[in-house]
Motif scaffolding. Structure first.
Motif, PDB file in Angstrom:
ATOM      1  N   LEU A 133       0.820  -1.215   0.000  1.00 13.17           N
ATOM      2  CA  LEU A 133       0.000   0.000   0.000  1.00 13.17           C
ATOM      3  C   LEU A 133       0.857   1.269   0.000  1.00 13.17           C
ATOM      4  CD1 LEU A 133      -2.872  -0.941   2.483  1.00 13.17           C
ATOM      5  CD2 LEU A 133      -3.024  -0.715  -0.010  1.00 13.17           C
ATOM      6  N   GLN A 134       2.092   1.167   0.460  1.00 11.44           N
ATOM      7  CA  GLN A 134       2.987   2.328   0.516  1.00 11.44           C
ATOM      8  C   GLN A 134       3.705   2.598  -0.807  1.00 11.44           C
ATOM      9  OE1 GLN A 134       3.046   4.382   3.183  1.00 11.44           O
ATOM     10  NE2 GLN A 134       1.424   3.034   3.905  1.00 11.44           N
TER      11      GLN A 134
ATOM     12  N   ASP B 189       4.596   3.773  -4.560  1.00  9.79           N
ATOM     13  CA  ASP B 189       4.283   5.034  -5.237  1.00  9.79           C
ATOM     14  C   ASP B 189       3.041   4.971  -6.119  1.00  9.79           C
ATOM     15  OD1 ASP B 189       6.508   6.199  -4.066  1.00  9.79           O
ATOM     16  OD2 ASP B 189       7.781   5.937  -5.838  1.00  9.79           O
ATOM     17  N   GLU B 190       2.735   3.781  -6.647  1.00  7.17           N
ATOM     18  CA  GLU B 190       1.618   3.658  -7.591  1.00  7.17           C
ATOM     19  C   GLU B 190       0.252   3.717  -6.919  1.00  7.17           C
ATOM     20  OE1 GLU B 190       5.283   2.089  -9.278  1.00  7.17           O
ATOM     21  OE2 GLU B 190       4.218   1.463  -7.487  1.00  7.17           O
ATOM     22  N   LYS B 191       0.191   3.602  -5.593  1.00  9.75           N
ATOM     23  CA  LYS B 191      -1.043   3.769  -4.807  1.00  9.75           C
ATOM     24  C   LYS B 191      -2.163   2.810  -5.222  1.00  9.75           C
ATOM     25  CE  LYS B 191       0.805   7.148  -2.562  1.00  9.75           C
ATOM     26  NZ  LYS B 191       1.637   6.733  -1.482  1.00  9.75           N
TER      27      LYS B 191
ATOM     28  N   SER C 106      -5.260   0.400  -4.784  1.00  6.46           N
ATOM     29  CA  SER C 106      -6.385   0.423  -3.851  1.00  6.46           C
ATOM     30  C   SER C 106      -6.440  -0.907  -3.098  1.00  6.46           C
ATOM     31  CB  SER C 106      -7.702   0.673  -4.588  1.00  6.46           C
ATOM     32  OG  SER C 106      -8.007  -0.430  -5.418  1.00  6.46           O
TER      33      SER C 106
END
Length: 139
Positions: free
Chosen positions: A43-44, A46-48, A50
Motif C-alpha cells: 500500500l505504501q 508510489d503507484e497507490k 487500492s
C-alpha cells in the motif's frame, strides 16, 4: 477474484492471461526489487494501489503459484508474501521492463538501470538467487 482461462495457445496470450495487468507485475516487482513483503508495504508503493485491487491480485498471484503467504514469526497477525520459483523465472522479464522503461522515461529511477547496463546477467542471477534463498528459508 476471477478465474483465469486460457484464451488461445499463443505463449504471449497465455502469459498476459496471468500477468497482463500492471498490478500483478508491480507486486512481484515490489517483493523482488524493493523487499516489500506485507500488505501494508504494498500500500505504501508510489503507484497507490487500492485495497480491494491489492487483495484481489494477492489472492490471484497466490492461487496461480507466483507467491506464497505465511504468518510472520514475530507478529502472528501479520502475513508475509514471498515469491516462488515461478516468479524467479520472471526476473529477466522484469529487468527488460526496467531497461525499456528507463530508455523512454529518463526521469525514472536510474540506479538499477546503470547496474543492469554493466552486467545484466549478473543482476538477473542476483535477484533469482535472492528469491531462491528465501524459498530455502521457508523449508
Amino acid at each position: 477474484m476471477k478465474q483465469i482461462t486460457q484464451r488461445s495457445k499463443c505463449p504471449v496470450s497465455f502469459s498476459l492471461d496471468f500477468l497482463g495487468d500492471k498490478w500483478s507485475l508491480l507486486i512481484i516487482r515490489d517483493i523482488m526489487v524493493y523487499d516489500k513483503f506485507t500488505y501494508g508495504d504494498f500500500l505504501q508503493s508510489d503507484e497507490k494501489i487500492s485495497t480491494n485491487i491489492l487483495a484481489d491480485r494477492l489472492a490471484a498471484l497466490e492461487q496461480n503459484g507466483f507467491i506464497t503467504r505465511r504468518v510472520s514469526a514475530e507478529k502472528k497477525n501479520k502475513i508475509i508474501y514471498e515469491l516462488t520459483e515461478k516468479s524467479a523465472d520472471l526476473v529477466p522479464i522484469i529487468m527488460e521492463y526496467n531497461i525499456w522503461g528507463a530508455k523512454y522515461n529518463p526521469d525514472g529511477e536510474q540506479a538499477l538501470i546503470e547496474e543492469l547496463k554493466k552486467d545484466k546477467q549478473k543482476m538477473i542471477e542476483k535477484y533469482q538467487d535472492k528469491i531462491r534463498r528465501n524459498l530455502g528459508a521457508l523449508s
